[in-house]
Design a protein around this motif. Structure first.
Motif, PDB file in Angstrom:
ATOM      1  N   LEU A  86     -52.865  -9.121 -31.782  1.00  0.00           N
ATOM      2  CA  LEU A  86     -51.759  -8.701 -30.931  1.00  0.00           C
ATOM      3  C   LEU A  86     -50.397  -9.049 -31.521  1.00  0.00           C
ATOM      4  N   PHE A  87     -50.377  -9.771 -32.620  1.00  0.00           N
ATOM      5  CA  PHE A  87     -49.126 -10.293 -33.153  1.00  0.00           C
ATOM      6  C   PHE A  87     -48.120  -9.194 -33.518  1.00  0.00           C
ATOM      7  N   ALA A  88     -48.572  -8.123 -34.128  1.00  0.00           N
ATOM      8  CA  ALA A  88     -47.644  -7.048 -34.511  1.00  0.00           C
ATOM      9  C   ALA A  88     -46.924  -6.495 -33.286  1.00  0.00           C
ATOM     10  N   PHE A  89     -47.616  -6.457 -32.164  1.00  0.00           N
ATOM     11  CA  PHE A  89     -47.033  -5.920 -30.934  1.00  0.00           C
ATOM     12  C   PHE A  89     -46.121  -6.951 -30.273  1.00  0.00           C
ATOM     13  N   MET A 127     -54.249 -12.319 -20.399  1.00  0.00           N
ATOM     14  CA  MET A 127     -52.909 -12.561 -19.855  1.00  0.00           C
ATOM     15  C   MET A 127     -52.302 -13.839 -20.434  1.00  0.00           C
ATOM     16  N   TRP A 128     -53.087 -14.903 -20.441  1.00  0.00           N
ATOM     17  CA  TRP A 128     -52.595 -16.178 -20.969  1.00  0.00           C
ATOM     18  C   TRP A 128     -52.217 -16.041 -22.445  1.00  0.00           C
ATOM     19  N   ARG A 129     -53.078 -15.362 -23.221  1.00  0.00           N
ATOM     20  CA  ARG A 129     -52.837 -15.194 -24.662  1.00  0.00           C
ATOM     21  C   ARG A 129     -51.555 -14.420 -24.926  1.00  0.00           C
ATOM     22  N   ILE A 130     -51.356 -13.336 -24.213  1.00  0.00           N
ATOM     23  CA  ILE A 130     -50.158 -12.529 -24.413  1.00  0.00           C
ATOM     24  C   ILE A 130     -48.911 -13.289 -23.974  1.00  0.00           C
ATOM     25  N   ALA A 131     -48.975 -13.945 -22.830  1.00  0.00           N
ATOM     26  CA  ALA A 131     -47.825 -14.724 -22.358  1.00  0.00           C
ATOM     27  C   ALA A 131     -47.470 -15.809 -23.367  1.00  0.00           C
ATOM     28  N   ASP A 132     -48.476 -16.437 -23.948  1.00  0.00           N
ATOM     29  CA  ASP A 132     -48.243 -17.469 -24.958  1.00  0.00           C
ATOM     30  C   ASP A 132     -47.562 -16.869 -26.194  1.00  0.00           C
ATOM     31  N   LEU A 133     -48.042 -15.722 -26.657  1.00  0.00           N
ATOM     32  CA  LEU A 133     -47.442 -15.067 -27.820  1.00  0.00           C
ATOM     33  C   LEU A 133     -46.010 -14.600 -27.542  1.00  0.00           C
ATOM     34  N   LEU A 134     -45.709 -14.341 -26.277  1.00  0.00           N
ATOM     35  CA  LEU A 134     -44.355 -13.919 -25.893  1.00  0.00           C
ATOM     36  C   LEU A 134     -43.456 -15.113 -25.564  1.00  0.00           C
ATOM     37  N   HIS A 135     -43.998 -16.310 -25.658  1.00  0.00           N
ATOM     38  CA  HIS A 135     -43.246 -17.553 -25.406  1.00  0.00           C
ATOM     39  C   HIS A 135     -42.718 -17.627 -23.980  1.00  0.00           C
ATOM     40  N   VAL A 136     -43.497 -17.095 -23.049  1.00  0.00           N
ATOM     41  CA  VAL A 136     -43.116 -17.141 -21.637  1.00  0.00           C
ATOM     42  C   VAL A 136     -43.518 -18.509 -21.087  1.00  0.00           C
ATOM     43  N   PRO A 137     -42.573 -19.240 -20.504  1.00  0.00           N
ATOM     44  CA  PRO A 137     -42.892 -20.571 -19.954  1.00  0.00           C
ATOM     45  C   PRO A 137     -43.969 -20.483 -18.866  1.00  0.00           C
TER      46      PRO A 137
END
Length: 155
Positions: A86-89, A127-137
């Protein structure tokens, strides 16, 4: 078809210094759509309510008309199937979205997850993985979840 997808993946890599603004916007829309589709794909079965939640999110986020959103979801689904990470996205989203925009996106993703009336562990993990990659607190992540849960009438 495969060549087209490979070209698309190549363009999703971190952008060059002066990319075409229209292309950059389209790639941002695609990256966002792929994240929404990933939540939809996390469930073993596809429900029309989930698809409608993805379309509603894209219309809200990018002011697309119905046909544009539909085509974007179809492309995002094909790209998501071929993606290995998911990193590229998420890196493209991190470059272009402010934190408030990312939190709103996470809320839309939660709405997709709750659209079928239940939340499974795989959806929760995605959801957790994407939020983590987006640096969402964590607090913002949880508040977005509660707002989406309330909107869906889920418990």
């Amino acid at each position: 078809m495969l060549r087209t997808l490979k070209d698309l993946f190549d363009r999703l890599a971190p952008p060059a210094a002066q990319a075409d603004p229209r292309e950059a916007e389209h790639l941002l829309q695609l990256a966002t759509a792929v994240m929404l589709v990933e939540v939809m794909r996390a469930d073993a079965s596809f429900h029309d309510n989930e698809r409608q939640a993805v379309l509603a999110a894209l219309v809200d986020k990018f002011a697309l008309d119905g046909d544009e959103a539909q085509r974007l979801v179809e492309l995002a689904h094909a790209v998501a199937k071929q993606a290995t990470d998911l990193f590229a996205f998420t890196s493209r989203i991190n470059e272009r979205f402010e934190m408030g925009q990312k939190i709103r996106m996470i809320e839309h993703m939660w709405r997709v997850a709750y659209a079928d009336g239940h939340l499974n562990e795989h959806e929760r993990h995605v959801m957790w993985r994407i939020a983590d990659l987006l640096h969402v607190p964590q607090g913002a992540y949880q508040h977005a979840r509660l707002r989406a849960q309330e909107a869906a009438g889920a418990r």
